[in-house]
Design a protein around this motif. Structure first.
Motif, mmCIF file in Angstrom:
data_model
loop_
_atom_site.group_PDB
_atom_site.id
_atom_site.type_symbol
_atom_site.label_atom_id
_atom_site.label_comp_id
_atom_site.label_asym_id
_atom_site.label_seq_id
_atom_site.Cartn_x
_atom_site.Cartn_y
_atom_site.Cartn_z
ATOM 1 N N PRO A 1 0.815 -1.213 0.000
ATOM 2 C CA PRO A 1 0.000 0.000 0.000
ATOM 3 C C PRO A 1 0.856 1.274 0.000
ATOM 4 C CG PRO A 1 0.129 -0.824 2.233
ATOM 5 C CD PRO A 1 0.916 -1.780 1.354
ATOM 6 N N TRP A 2 0.390 2.241 -0.739
ATOM 7 C CA TRP A 2 1.062 3.534 -0.859
ATOM 8 C C TRP A 2 0.454 4.567 0.082
ATOM 9 C CZ3 TRP A 2 5.282 4.047 -3.888
ATOM 10 C CH2 TRP A 2 5.485 3.103 -4.897
ATOM 11 N N HIS A 3 -0.596 4.216 0.773
ATOM 12 C CA HIS A 3 -1.396 5.221 1.475
ATOM 13 C C HIS A 3 -1.816 4.783 2.875
ATOM 14 C CE1 HIS A 3 -4.363 2.304 0.299
ATOM 15 N NE2 HIS A 3 -5.169 2.859 1.177
ATOM 16 N N LYS A 4 -2.354 5.770 3.604
ATOM 17 C CA LYS A 4 -3.036 5.504 4.871
ATOM 18 C C LYS A 4 -4.174 6.509 4.995
ATOM 19 C CE LYS A 4 0.445 8.142 7.403
ATOM 20 N NZ LYS A 4 1.478 8.074 8.421
ATOM 21 N N VAL A 5 -5.177 6.157 5.776
ATOM 22 C CA VAL A 5 -6.365 6.999 5.958
ATOM 23 C C VAL A 5 -6.311 7.621 7.349
ATOM 24 C CG1 VAL A 5 -8.895 6.962 6.111
ATOM 25 C CG2 VAL A 5 -7.722 5.553 4.409
ATOM 26 N N ARG A 6 -6.625 8.928 7.398
ATOM 27 C CA ARG A 6 -6.691 9.616 8.690
ATOM 28 C C ARG A 6 -7.513 10.900 8.527
ATOM 29 N NH1 ARG A 6 -0.726 11.424 7.881
ATOM 30 N NH2 ARG A 6 -0.998 13.667 7.660
ATOM 31 N N PHE B 1 -3.655 9.744 2.732
ATOM 32 C CA PHE B 1 -2.334 10.359 2.773
ATOM 33 C C PHE B 1 -1.267 9.387 2.295
ATOM 34 C CE2 PHE B 1 -5.081 12.585 5.571
ATOM 35 C CZ PHE B 1 -4.690 13.916 5.507
ATOM 36 N N ALA B 2 -0.211 9.939 1.718
ATOM 37 C CA ALA B 2 0.897 9.107 1.245
ATOM 38 C C ALA B 2 1.609 8.476 2.432
ATOM 39 C CB ALA B 2 1.869 9.948 0.423
ATOM 40 N N LYS B 3 1.698 7.164 2.420
ATOM 41 C CA LYS B 3 2.379 6.416 3.482
ATOM 42 C C LYS B 3 3.897 6.482 3.290
ATOM 43 C CE LYS B 3 2.014 1.898 5.695
ATOM 44 N NZ LYS B 3 1.255 0.636 5.657
ATOM 45 N N ARG B 4 4.288 6.743 2.040
ATOM 46 C CA ARG B 4 5.695 6.898 1.671
ATOM 47 C C ARG B 4 5.738 7.762 0.420
ATOM 48 N NH1 ARG B 4 6.781 1.336 -1.431
ATOM 49 N NH2 ARG B 4 4.634 0.676 -1.642
ATOM 50 N N ASN B 5 6.906 8.144 -0.028
ATOM 51 C CA ASN B 5 7.005 8.939 -1.248
ATOM 52 C C ASN B 5 6.422 8.153 -2.414
ATOM 53 O OD1 ASN B 5 8.308 11.004 0.136
ATOM 54 N ND2 ASN B 5 10.342 10.252 -0.375
ATOM 55 N N ILE B 6 5.612 8.829 -3.217
ATOM 56 C CA ILE B 6 4.959 8.195 -4.366
ATOM 57 C C ILE B 6 5.456 8.873 -5.635
ATOM 58 C CG2 ILE B 6 2.774 7.661 -5.501
ATOM 59 C CD1 ILE B 6 1.399 7.891 -2.747
ATOM 60 N N PRO B 7 6.126 8.149 -6.520
ATOM 61 C CA PRO B 7 6.617 8.751 -7.765
ATOM 62 C C PRO B 7 5.469 9.109 -8.722
ATOM 63 C CG PRO B 7 7.698 6.632 -7.328
ATOM 64 C CD PRO B 7 6.556 6.760 -6.365
ATOM 65 N N ASP C 1 -10.401 2.286 0.555
ATOM 66 C CA ASP C 1 -9.924 3.580 1.059
ATOM 67 C C ASP C 1 -9.989 4.701 0.027
ATOM 68 O OD1 ASP C 1 -9.383 2.329 3.462
ATOM 69 O OD2 ASP C 1 -7.212 2.189 3.121
ATOM 70 N N SER C 2 -10.036 4.379 -1.251
ATOM 71 C CA SER C 2 -10.070 5.415 -2.290
ATOM 72 C C SER C 2 -11.281 6.340 -2.145
ATOM 73 C CB SER C 2 -10.051 4.789 -3.684
ATOM 74 O OG SER C 2 -11.206 4.008 -3.892
ATOM 75 N N ARG C 3 -12.342 5.860 -1.525
ATOM 76 C CA ARG C 3 -13.549 6.689 -1.366
ATOM 77 C C ARG C 3 -13.286 7.898 -0.474
ATOM 78 N NH1 ARG C 3 -16.572 2.161 2.151
ATOM 79 N NH2 ARG C 3 -15.496 2.545 4.082
ATOM 80 N N TRP C 4 -12.195 7.878 0.281
ATOM 81 C CA TRP C 4 -11.882 8.980 1.199
ATOM 82 C C TRP C 4 -10.994 10.045 0.573
ATOM 83 C CZ3 TRP C 4 -15.309 8.770 4.693
ATOM 84 C CH2 TRP C 4 -15.734 7.551 5.231
ATOM 85 N N ILE C 5 -10.639 9.905 -0.702
ATOM 86 C CA ILE C 5 -9.808 10.930 -1.347
ATOM 87 C C ILE C 5 -10.642 12.188 -1.520
ATOM 88 C CG2 ILE C 5 -8.526 11.597 -3.406
ATOM 89 C CD1 ILE C 5 -7.771 8.699 -3.793
ATOM 90 N N GLU D 1 1.774 13.687 2.579
ATOM 91 C CA GLU D 1 0.940 14.622 1.810
ATOM 92 C C GLU D 1 -0.418 13.982 1.530
ATOM 93 O OE1 GLU D 1 1.247 17.087 -2.417
ATOM 94 O OE2 GLU D 1 2.988 15.982 -1.689
ATOM 95 N N GLU D 2 -1.472 14.789 1.606
ATOM 96 C CA GLU D 2 -2.805 14.260 1.310
ATOM 97 C C GLU D 2 -2.961 14.035 -0.189
ATOM 98 O OE1 GLU D 2 -7.547 14.821 2.316
ATOM 99 O OE2 GLU D 2 -6.153 16.370 3.013
ATOM 100 N N LEU D 3 -3.563 12.894 -0.546
ATOM 101 C CA LEU D 3 -3.870 12.591 -1.941
ATOM 102 C C LEU D 3 -5.186 13.275 -2.289
ATOM 103 C CD1 LEU D 3 -3.127 8.746 -2.069
ATOM 104 C CD2 LEU D 3 -1.545 10.653 -2.312
ATOM 105 N N VAL D 4 -5.194 14.025 -3.395
ATOM 106 C CA VAL D 4 -6.388 14.757 -3.812
ATOM 107 C C VAL D 4 -6.494 14.725 -5.334
ATOM 108 C CG1 VAL D 4 -6.535 16.329 -1.823
ATOM 109 C CG2 VAL D 4 -5.061 16.938 -3.735
#
Length: 181
Positions: free
Chosen positions: A12-17, A27-33, A84-88, A119-122
């Motif tokens: 996973p590239w992300h986490k929800v908060r 949010f990015a759990k780690r750097n995403i290229p 989790d994508s529904r929370w973007i 960083e938040e994914l948007v």
């Protein structure tokens, strides 16, 4: 029945908060290229008619849904069997975009640029509504992103800066189809 999604490499590239933009965020759990396929937007496939008949998830915020419209006219309801994508959240200055799969049945979230850990994914929702545009409607779908490019609404805009309605979206789609043929 929906096919089970194949795992995406590196996930996973992300986490929800909790989000400063709106409620819950991803949010990015780690750097995403840039260009990374982060995950699929999942949920139950329903018709537009079924979506119209459904009650709001939150009666205090009736314009908030987990619906994602496909070019086929079907809807992915992330509120039923979604991930989790529904929370973007929406932003007028997105770091992600959504892309339909080649058969128009699946949607994937991709990084538009390098995204830093934390960083938040948007992405830009670019909503198209089949009602007469009004200031009330713009406010019902008001944007909370706060970016320098904020247009004040999650509704799609035309090239002239006007809010796009369903008729102009269909014209654009027809032109795009003709150009691609």
């Amino acid at each position: 029945m929906t096919k089970k999604a194949k795992p995406i490499a590196g996930a996973p590239w992300h986490k929800v908060r909790k989000s400063k933009l709106h409620g819950t965020g991803v949010f990015a759990k780690r750097n995403i290229p840039a260009g990374t396929r982060i995950f699929e937007y999942e949920g139950k496939r329903i018709s537009a008619e079924q979506a119209d008949e459904m009650f709001p998830v939150n009666p205090d915020d009736p314009f908030h849904t987990f619906f994602f419209a496909l070019s086929s006219g079907r809807i992915i309801d992330g509120g039923q069997g979604g991930n989790d994508s529904r929370w973007i959240n929406h932003s007028c200055e997105p770091n992600c975009e959504t892309q339909e799969g080649r058969h128009g049945k699946r949607v994937f979230v991709h990084a538009l640029r390098d995204i830093a850990k934390g960083e938040e994914l948007v992405y830009d929702y670019g909503l198209i509504i089949d009602e007469e545009m009004s200031e009330t409607l713009k406010q019902q779908y008001r944007c909370l992103c706060g970016s320098a490019q904020c247009r004040g609404t999650m509704l799609a805009l035309t090239a002239e800066g006007e809010v796009e309605d369903e008729a102009s979206a269909e014209e654009d789609s027809t032109v795009e189809t003709e150009l691609n043929e």
